[in-house]
Design an enzyme around this catalytic site. Structure first.
Site, short mmCIF file in Angstrom:
data_model
loop_
_atom_site.label_atom_id
_atom_site.label_comp_id
_atom_site.label_asym_id
_atom_site.label_seq_id
_atom_site.Cartn_x
_atom_site.Cartn_y
_atom_site.Cartn_z
N ALA A 237 38.81 41.48 41.57
CA ALA A 237 37.45 41.95 41.37
C ALA A 237 36.54 41.25 42.35
CB ALA A 237 36.99 41.67 39.95
N LYS A 238 35.61 42.06 42.89
CA LYS A 238 34.65 41.49 43.84
C LYS A 238 33.88 40.36 43.17
CE LYS A 238 33.98 46.06 45.87
NZ LYS A 238 33.21 47.30 45.76
N ARG A 239 33.51 40.58 41.90
CA ARG A 239 32.61 39.60 41.26
C ARG A 239 33.31 38.28 40.94
NH1 ARG A 239 33.65 43.54 37.87
NH2 ARG A 239 34.72 43.06 35.91
#
Ligand code: GLU
Length: 273
Positions: A237-239
């Site tokens: 996930a990017k986050r």
């Protein structure tokens, strides 16, 4: 002719999962003598960072891919709006003013994508001044479309079950279309015959199949591929700060070799099938 696409959203850098998605779509088209398209999915105006599209292109070149680029979603807003109005006139949409927390509090069922909207605003006369999203009346839509099927290249024949996601949003409070409406229309307009994407979007396909029926759009085949996961088996996930392709490139990694490793299954994958 087989036409596939890679459709990244420019709200964060691409990571290994995206590289696998792009390579899968590219190879399925190329192996069949078809076309591989790239479409920037920047429908979410508030979260989109236009400068990322160029970084994405650099990543794809680094991976050794070639593609035809089709117009980004931000240049197709009139079309989304026209189709939303058509669905509204047909009595298939209703306004909803619920917030995420309203839905979490009211939902009784958790579906494949989280709490299922319980239809709170359905049948209510809302004040026109309130910012409202427009939701699909899925029960009415299914009543009109009848039973539907679709085909996944890996998971096989599927009986469509659009009700599992509830009355999904098709027009967001601040955007002329949600992902479901925009991507379905774009795939039809771009002549995509094989929709490849991660298994995390498997449930969304039931809704897309329903929209195709309501809007009389051509029906592609799908290929939902396994996701690349981290050491703990979690989806990248990017986050969570998963390493971006740009970071890997800057660290001196060879993109062609990375593509070879991804194709050979040398990165951990998680499949639900
Ligand atoms: N834009 C979506 C994403 O970045 C992909 C949607 C799709 O492939 O249908 O997750």
């Amino acid at each position: 002719m087989i036409v596939t696409r890679f459709a990244p959203s420019p709200n964060g850098m691409l990571h290994l999962g995206h590289a696998f998605a792009a390579i899968t779509a590219h190879d399925l088209a190329m192996d069949a003598g078809g076309r591989f398209l790239v479409r920037i999915e920047d429908i979410d105006g508030a979260r989109s960072r236009p400068e990322l599209a160029d970084a994405f292109r650099e990543d794809l070149v680094w991976l050794g891919l070639t593609w035809d680029e089709v117009p980004a979603q931000s240049s197709r807003l009139t079309r989304y709006d026209d189709v939303a109005q058509q669905l509204e006139r047909a009595g298939l949409l209703y306004p909803c003013i619920c917030t995420r927390s309203d839905i979490a509090a009211a939902a009784e069922v958790t579906g494949p994508e989280g709490p299922v909207y319980p239809g709170t605003c359905k049948g209510k006369a809302l004040q026109p001044s309130e910012p409202a999203a427009l939701r699909l009346d899925v029960a009415e839509a299914i009543r009109r479309s009848g039973p539907l099927q679709w085909q996944d290249a890996l998971a096989g024949y599927q009986q469509a079950d659009p009700a599992a996601l509830g009355d999904v949003v098709l027009v967001r409070k601040s955007e002329p279309a949600s992902y479901h409406l925009a991507a379905t229309l774009d795939d039809a307009e771009d002549g995509v015959t094989l929709v490849t994407r991660g298994e995390d979007l498997f449930a969304a396909t039931h809704i897309h199949r329903l929209l195709q029926s309501l809007l009389d759009l051509p029906v592609p085949t799908w290929h939902h591929h396994p996701l690349i996961v981290d050491e703990e088996g979690r989806k990248l996930a990017k986050r969570r700060g998963s390493l971006s392709l740009a970071d890997l490139r800057a660290s001196g990694m060879n993109g062609i070799q990375l593509g070879t490793d991804l194709r050979a299954g040398r990165y951990r994958q998680h499949s639900t099938h």
